[in-house]
Enzyme design. Structure first.
Site: not given
Length: 308
Positions: A90-91
């Site tokens: 998720c980055g």
């Protein structure tokens, strides 16, 4: 031909990865819609509840006191609640929260104890050797089902008993699908006049303080009613702990929406990168294949000339 086979194998592998990231992006987008609606609905409820409490406090003209409103003269122990995700991909969502905690709390000179909500924050804080007093992992997808009632009772009881003099909350506030801001909020002592505000620290897609306009209360919520039953002080005694639970719940809803937005953005970027890599590999494959064909033609022509 061994080189061409290897390139084909690599193209197949990257293409499979692209299909996975595309599917994860679509799943995250579907979850984001539900999480975003829940976060926005929670904001409306929280604002309405804050308006009622502010109105009651104004009517009491400073006469109301509550243990959760009392500020300690000195903060010896600060409890830090950190909300992160259970999974990665998720980055910078999880990393941004931990970076904010490290920057704000670890060198503050105050003894800190941590409550980690989410597997990523729990594992990172444990690796850093921090004092973790409780963890909450493998939580449901719906943040409304997280054990916030249990958490709020524990933190309220410890604050009233004097086992901690300040409670700080870190989470990621959802602004849009492309912008999320890491927020630091002082949960206790409770400030009824600023209970909707939080200090923005950093974000994926932007940084700085949360938009002040977003935190303003609706003036209509501050209209004082004619009378109360029971007395305003009795009502406030019940509403202040309820607001603490509400703020924890809203932080969880905001964090879940931010996590899904970050994952959707990260998977979209991964899908685009995979497509670019496939194009490059196909170009390299075609060049290698053309080179092989050219060498074979040269060998055939050379052999024909030698026979003649």
């Amino acid at each position: 031909m061994a080189g061409l086979k290897e390139i084909r194998r690599r193209i197949t592998s990257v293409n499979n990865t692209r299909q996975i990231t595309r599917a994860m992006k679509l799943v995250a987008a579907a979850k984001l819609k539900r999480a975003q609606d829940a976060a926005q609905g929670g904001r409306a409820y929280s604002d309405r509840l804050n308006g009622i409490v502010n109105t009651l406090v104004a009517d009491l003209s400073g006469e109301f006191t509550h243990p959760l409103l009392e500020k300690a003269e000195k903060v010896d122990v600060r409890r830090v609640i950190v909300i992160s995700g259970d999974r990665g991909l998720c980055g910078g969502y999880n990393a941004n929260v931990i970076k904010a905690v490290e920057a704000q709390e670890l060198d503050s000179g105050v003894m800190t104890e941590f409550v980690a909500i989410g597997k990523r924050s729990a594992s990172t804080l444990a690796r850093l050797g921090r004092n973790i007093i409780s963890t909450h992992e493998n939580l449901p997808e719906n943040a409304a089902l997280w054990p916030f009632e249990e958490m709020s009772r524990a933190v309220i009881g410890d604050y009233i008993a004097g086992r901690c003099q300040e409670v700080v909350l870190y989470y990621t506030k959802f602004v849009s699908a492309l912008k999320q801001i890491v927020v630091r909020e002082v949960l206790l002592p409770f400030d009824v006049l600023h209970s909707a505000a939080g200090e923005g620290i950093s974000g994926s897609g932007g940084s700085g303080r949360a938009n002040a306009e977003e935190e303003k209360l609706d003036p209509q919520l501050l209209i004082s009613p004619v009378g109360y039953s029971p007395e305003p002080g009795v009502i406030l005694s019940e509403l202040v702990p309820m607001l603490v639970r509400t703020r924890l719940l809203q932080a969880g809803l905001e964090a879940k929406a931010s996590e899904n937005a970050s994952r959707m953005t990260a998977m979209d970027s991964a899908t685009s990168n995979a497509s670019e890599l496939i194009d490059k590999l196909k170009l390299y494959y075609n060049r290698a294949r053309q080179s092989t064909i050219t060498r074979e033609l040269i060998d055939i022509v050379g052999g024909a000339e030698a026979i003649q």
